[in-house]
Design a protein around this motif. Sequence first.
Motif, PDB file in Angstrom:
ATOM      1  N   MET A   1       0.858  -1.198   0.000  1.00 29.08           N
ATOM      2  CA  MET A   1       0.000   0.000   0.000  1.00 29.08           C
ATOM      3  C   MET A   1       0.896   1.251   0.000  1.00 29.08           C
ATOM      4  O   MET A   1       1.729   1.423   0.881  1.00 29.08           O
ATOM      5  N   ASN A   2       0.711   2.113  -1.013  1.00 33.64           N
ATOM      6  CA  ASN A   2       1.520   3.321  -1.072  1.00 33.64           C
ATOM      7  C   ASN A   2       0.875   4.441  -0.253  1.00 33.64           C
ATOM      8  O   ASN A   2      -0.216   4.288   0.320  1.00 33.64           O
ATOM      9  N   VAL A   3       1.555   5.575  -0.223  1.00 36.57           N
ATOM     10  CA  VAL A   3       1.111   6.690   0.617  1.00 36.57           C
ATOM     11  C   VAL A   3      -0.214   7.266   0.119  1.00 36.57           C
ATOM     12  O   VAL A   3      -1.100   7.590   0.918  1.00 36.57           O
ATOM     13  N   LEU A   4      -0.381   7.382  -1.201  1.00 38.07           N
ATOM     14  CA  LEU A   4      -1.610   7.954  -1.745  1.00 38.07           C
ATOM     15  C   LEU A   4      -2.825   7.101  -1.404  1.00 38.07           C
ATOM     16  O   LEU A   4      -3.897   7.615  -1.050  1.00 38.07           O
ATOM     17  N   THR A   5      -2.666   5.783  -1.499  1.00 41.93           N
ATOM     18  CA  THR A   5      -3.777   4.889  -1.157  1.00 41.93           C
ATOM     19  C   THR A   5      -4.132   5.000   0.327  1.00 41.93           C
ATOM     20  O   THR A   5      -5.313   5.034   0.697  1.00 41.93           O
ATOM     21  N   LEU A   6      -3.115   5.067   1.161  1.00 42.97           N
ATOM     22  CA  LEU A   6      -3.357   5.207   2.593  1.00 42.97           C
ATOM     23  C   LEU A   6      -4.071   6.520   2.915  1.00 42.97           C
ATOM     24  O   LEU A   6      -5.022   6.543   3.707  1.00 42.97           O
ATOM     25  N   LEU A   8      -5.952   8.251   0.895  1.00 38.74           N
ATOM     26  CA  LEU A   8      -7.319   8.165   0.368  1.00 38.74           C
ATOM     27  C   LEU A   8      -8.227   7.394   1.310  1.00 38.74           C
ATOM     28  O   LEU A   8      -9.368   7.806   1.579  1.00 38.74           O
ATOM     29  N   LEU A   9      -7.732   6.286   1.858  1.00 34.22           N
ATOM     30  CA  LEU A   9      -8.527   5.499   2.805  1.00 34.22           C
ATOM     31  C   LEU A   9      -8.809   6.293   4.085  1.00 34.22           C
ATOM     32  O   LEU A   9      -9.929   6.251   4.618  1.00 34.22           O
ATOM     33  N   LEU A  10      -7.817   7.014   4.575  1.00 34.14           N
ATOM     34  CA  LEU A  10      -8.018   7.841   5.763  1.00 34.14           C
ATOM     35  C   LEU A  10      -9.027   8.950   5.497  1.00 34.14           C
ATOM     36  O   LEU A  10      -9.853   9.284   6.362  1.00 34.14           O
ATOM     37  N   PHE A  11      -8.971   9.529   4.301  1.00 34.00           N
ATOM     38  CA  PHE A  11      -9.921  10.577   3.936  1.00 34.00           C
ATOM     39  C   PHE A  11     -11.345  10.041   3.890  1.00 34.00           C
ATOM     40  O   PHE A  11     -12.280  10.651   4.427  1.00 34.00           O
ATOM     41  N   PHE A  31     -15.579  12.387  -6.789  1.00 35.33           N
ATOM     42  CA  PHE A  31     -15.170  11.557  -7.924  1.00 35.33           C
ATOM     43  C   PHE A  31     -15.838  12.011  -9.224  1.00 35.33           C
ATOM     44  O   PHE A  31     -15.238  11.924 -10.303  1.00 35.33           O
ATOM     45  N   ILE A  32     -17.073  12.507  -9.136  1.00 40.32           N
ATOM     46  CA  ILE A  32     -17.745  13.043 -10.326  1.00 40.32           C
ATOM     47  C   ILE A  32     -17.002  14.267 -10.848  1.00 40.32           C
ATOM     48  O   ILE A  32     -16.794  14.420 -12.058  1.00 40.32           O
ATOM     49  N   ASN A  33     -16.583  15.148  -9.918  1.00 40.86           N
ATOM     50  CA  ASN A  33     -15.827  16.331 -10.337  1.00 40.86           C
ATOM     51  C   ASN A  33     -14.482  15.952 -10.950  1.00 40.86           C
ATOM     52  O   ASN A  33     -14.009  16.613 -11.880  1.00 40.86           O
ATOM     53  N   THR A  34     -13.872  14.888 -10.444  1.00 39.42           N
ATOM     54  CA  THR A  34     -12.625  14.403 -11.041  1.00 39.42           C
ATOM     55  C   THR A  34     -12.866  13.904 -12.462  1.00 39.42           C
ATOM     56  O   THR A  34     -12.076  14.178 -13.384  1.00 39.42           O
ATOM     57  N   ALA A  35     -13.977  13.179 -12.644  1.00 36.80           N
ATOM     58  CA  ALA A  35     -14.328  12.696 -13.984  1.00 36.80           C
ATOM     59  C   ALA A  35     -14.629  13.860 -14.922  1.00 36.80           C
ATOM     60  O   ALA A  35     -14.273  13.829 -16.110  1.00 36.80           O
ATOM     61  N   LEU A  36     -15.268  14.917 -14.406  1.00 37.65           N
ATOM     62  CA  LEU A  36     -15.553  16.096 -15.221  1.00 37.65           C
ATOM     63  C   LEU A  36     -14.262  16.784 -15.656  1.00 37.65           C
ATOM     64  O   LEU A  36     -14.160  17.280 -16.783  1.00 37.65           O
TER      65      LEU A  36
END
Length: 255
Positions: A1-6, A8-11, A31-36
């Motif tokens: 598990m890398n830092v970004l995944t960790l 994201l899970l904490l968030f 996630f919708i805004n990221t897709a946009l």
Amino acid sequence: MNVLTLLLLLFVLSTSLILGKSAFYVLSGLFINTALFLLFIFLLHLQFSVYLVSLLYILANSLVTLAYVNGWTEKTKIAFYSMVLFLFLLTIIFIPLLQALAIHGFPTQEFEELSVMDLNLPIRFSELSVSVLLIGVSGALVDGSMSIASATCELFRHKEKELTFQQLFRSSMTVVKSILNSTVNTLLFAFISSGIALIFWYQDLSIPWQMMLNSKDFVSELMIILLSGLGVALLLPFTSLVTSWYLLKNNTFDS
């Protein structure tokens, strides 16, 4: 598990614990805004009009942030209408202003690194710089308009007697003065955090301070912050005015 995944899970975990059921709308809206945003990049790649794609992206992003995440209530309606109307007026001013300032493009310090790349792009950097500014400003506008609309609606809902337009607007402006200070300081800290690496880079290149202050990179970052601050400073009273007029005109409030 890398830092970004960790992270994201904490968030996700902290958001779920704090917001409960509404965390689903917050996370899915993110996630919708990221897709946009990815769709925005793809449409630019297909050589659609930069201004048109930017406007559609800002409207879609604002609708997701306000209507989907917070629900389509009186507060979000007023915040969205105020933000869109003000952004339209701001665009009319910003486009010729940024074209006249000519702060788009790359600084001379980056020419050596860019020399190996193909710079024959189908997108005009003058239009792209306006697009970047409008997208950056829209985030502060959505936040500011929602804050003022919510506060003014709460003042109207908890009224002890019938309020006149002047009384409601004056009370709302008290909130505006409090929020404006923190918002402008937030924009200042954003400029400091984004510009400190640039300052150290110029120092490493032994570039004098007077040249740094006149460089395209520094002026570009400074203009974005100044114009963003100007936009927010004008939007908050504008939203207060629109909200006060809307609530008293309809004399109803649906939370």
